[in-house]
Design an enzyme around this catalytic site. Structure first.
Site, short mmCIF file in Angstrom:
data_model
loop_
_atom_site.label_atom_id
_atom_site.label_comp_id
_atom_site.label_asym_id
_atom_site.label_seq_id
_atom_site.Cartn_x
_atom_site.Cartn_y
_atom_site.Cartn_z
CE1 TYR A 138 -2.91 -4.42 -8.13
CE2 TYR A 138 -1.87 -2.30 -7.71
CZ TYR A 138 -2.16 -3.57 -7.31
OH TYR A 138 -1.71 -4.02 -6.10
N GLY B 126 0.78 -1.23 0.00
CA GLY B 126 0.00 0.00 0.00
C GLY B 126 0.81 1.28 0.00
CD GLU C 70 1.50 -8.98 2.03
OE1 GLU C 70 0.48 -8.37 1.65
OE2 GLU C 70 1.45 -9.96 2.76
N PRO C 71 4.77 -4.70 -1.06
CG PRO C 71 6.83 -3.69 -1.51
CD PRO C 71 6.20 -4.78 -0.70
N GLY C 72 3.20 -3.53 -4.03
CA GLY C 72 2.94 -3.80 -5.45
C GLY C 72 3.25 -2.55 -6.25
CB CYS D 257 -19.46 0.67 -27.66
SG CYS D 257 -19.71 -0.82 -26.72
CD GLU D 258 -19.51 0.80 -20.34
OE1 GLU D 258 -19.55 -0.34 -20.84
OE2 GLU D 258 -19.36 0.99 -19.13
CE1 TYR E 161 -9.81 0.46 -7.91
CE2 TYR E 161 -8.36 0.65 -9.81
CZ TYR E 161 -8.99 -0.12 -8.86
OH TYR E 161 -8.78 -1.47 -8.86
NE ARG F 243 -4.48 2.06 -10.75
CZ ARG F 243 -4.31 3.24 -10.23
NH1 ARG F 243 -3.93 4.24 -10.99
NH2 ARG F 243 -4.48 3.45 -8.95
#
Ligand code: LLP
Length: 404
Positions: free
Chosen positions: A360, A222, A263-265, A332-333, A306, A302
């Site tokens: 991500y 995080g 646990e860094p991503g 198409c959105e 988000y 993303r």
């Protein structure tokens, strides 16, 4: 000097491999990993790369070569990690809401496991008792993280066993003589304030004395990275100092000193990644000027999911006059990457690059609208390597069974 790819290098990659294209920069991952190594050098800390952020096998291999361990969120990530050469003792499986069979499979593979429900803890106890050490994922009831969708430690979150159910946990541990070797928390993604980690440690300190065989405390991932110019990132040096201070102040009453795992991503792979797209159409309207690119939320979800901000640059016209554009995809959105963003003058055919696309990005991409997923490129030692070819039409049909 911070590692980054030049506009020229990105343009060459686009010209050589076509777009949309994900580009990753190995040396940036190395730089981020070394920041962690340096900051935590005075403490007994282990880093586990949260590979859910980006699982291309070459990225896993690069991270392994740096000396990092790896954190997985599914049995398939565990298998990919083994495939990438991680030995089981360097693999952690932090499970969430999974069938017990998957926990058994992880156990057979010999990896570390964090269990996140009372029911799976009970099944584990019944079957394996004290014979296989295991960790417990707790929900500390702390609200943290960049937005609610990526907050995982608060009192309405599905993750972990609520810490207020500690007596139930202890009852199971006692009943089955479970070997609990770690306590785990992960409160969210994009946590800038290091005090959040200290708060988490405080919650754990209250219950650590109840587990006699603990070997480590896992504080999850995080760490925040900068997305906008001038954005702050988690102060890793400060975090390291605070964590050390907290553990020095409260030595484990059981005598054994506890290792700390992170646990860094995003911290490891967000900034290493770029998504290069090409402008298909420019469309003027009274509200805005749209720059429609050959990509969409099928490739980088993303911004729509988000409301996240990704810096965008026009690498085809870096000296052009600045104007405002709304960058949209071709799905198409409604599919907006950025609204009224200042960019150097955009022409049809120009390449636009999205920054912070490593974590991500590809990993959350899809074939929505039956579009192909992008190719992936790795820059390492100044060389470009194709590490995933672009989908082809056959890929769209691959698992379909025509029965009519
Ligand atoms: N450990 C656990 C148990 C996690 O659930 C996560 C992320 C991490 C570590 C790594 O978190 P990081 O260091 O990357 O923030 N897709 C969202 C982020 C979701 C994170 C889910 N869990 C996004 O693109 O912002």
């Amino acid at each position: 000097m911070s590692q980054s790819l030049s506009l020229q290098q990105l343009k060459e990659a686009a010209e050589q491999f076509g777009t949309p294209l994900y580009v990753y920069h190995a040396e940036k991952i190395t730089e981020q990993y070394q920041k962690l190594q340096t900051a935590f050098s005075k403490s007994d800390v282990q880093i586990f790369y949260a590979c859910k952020a980006l699982t291309n096998i070459n990225i896993l291999q690069h991270v392994r070569s740096l000396g990092s361990n790896i954190d997985c969120s599914s049995i398939n990530e565990v298998k990919l990690s083994l495939h990438a050469g991680f030995t089981p003792e360097r693999i952690l499986y932090t499970s969430n809401g999974i069938a017990f069979e998957e926990i058994e499979e992880a156990k057979d593979l010999g990896v570390h496991i964090n269990i996140d429900s009372l029911s799976n803890l009970e099944k584990f106890g019944k079957k394996f008792g004290h014979s296989y050490p295991v960790g417990i994922r707790l929900r500390p009831n702390i609200l943290a993280g960049g937005n609610l969708k990526i907050s995982t430690g608060h009192d309405k979150s599905k993750f972990g066993i609520p810490v207020d159910q500690i007596e139930k946990i202890i009852a199971l541990v006692t009943k089955y003589n479970l070997f609990i070797k770690d306590l785990h928390i992960h409160t969210g993604s994009e946590i800038k304030d290091v005090e959040v980690f200290v708060k988490g440690i405080e919650v754990l300190f209250d219950i650590i004395p109840r587990f006699q065989e603990l070997e480590f405390i896992d504080l999850g991932g995080g760490f925040k990275v900068p997305y906008k110019d001038g954005d702050a990132e988690t102060d890793i040096e400060l975090l390291a100092a605070k964590v050390k201070e907290a553990f020095d102040k409260r030595p484990n009453p059981n005598g054994k000193s506890l290792q700390v795992w992170f646990e860094p991503g995003k911290f490891l792979v967000s900034e290493c990644g770029y998504l290069i797209t090409q402008v298909n159409v420019l469309k003027e309207s009274t509200a805005t000027v749209f720059a429609g690119v050959n990509s969409g939320f099928n490739h980088l979800i993303r911004p729509m999911f988000y409301d996240s901000y990704h810096r965008i640059k026009n690498i085809s016209n870096p000296d052009g006059e600045e104007k405002k554009y709304s960058v949209v995809g071709n799905i198409c959105e409604t599919d907006t990457f950025a609204w009224d963003r200042k960019l150097n003058e955009v022409r049809e055919g120009d390449y636009l690059v999205f920054y912070n696309a490593g974590a991500y990005g590809f990993e959350m991409s899809s074939n929505f609208n039956s579009r192909f997923k992008p190719a992936e490129i790795l820059f390492k030692n100044g060389k470009m390597h194709l590490i995933r070819r672009r989908d082809t039409f056959d890929d769209l049909l691959k698992n379909q069974i025509e029965v009519l």
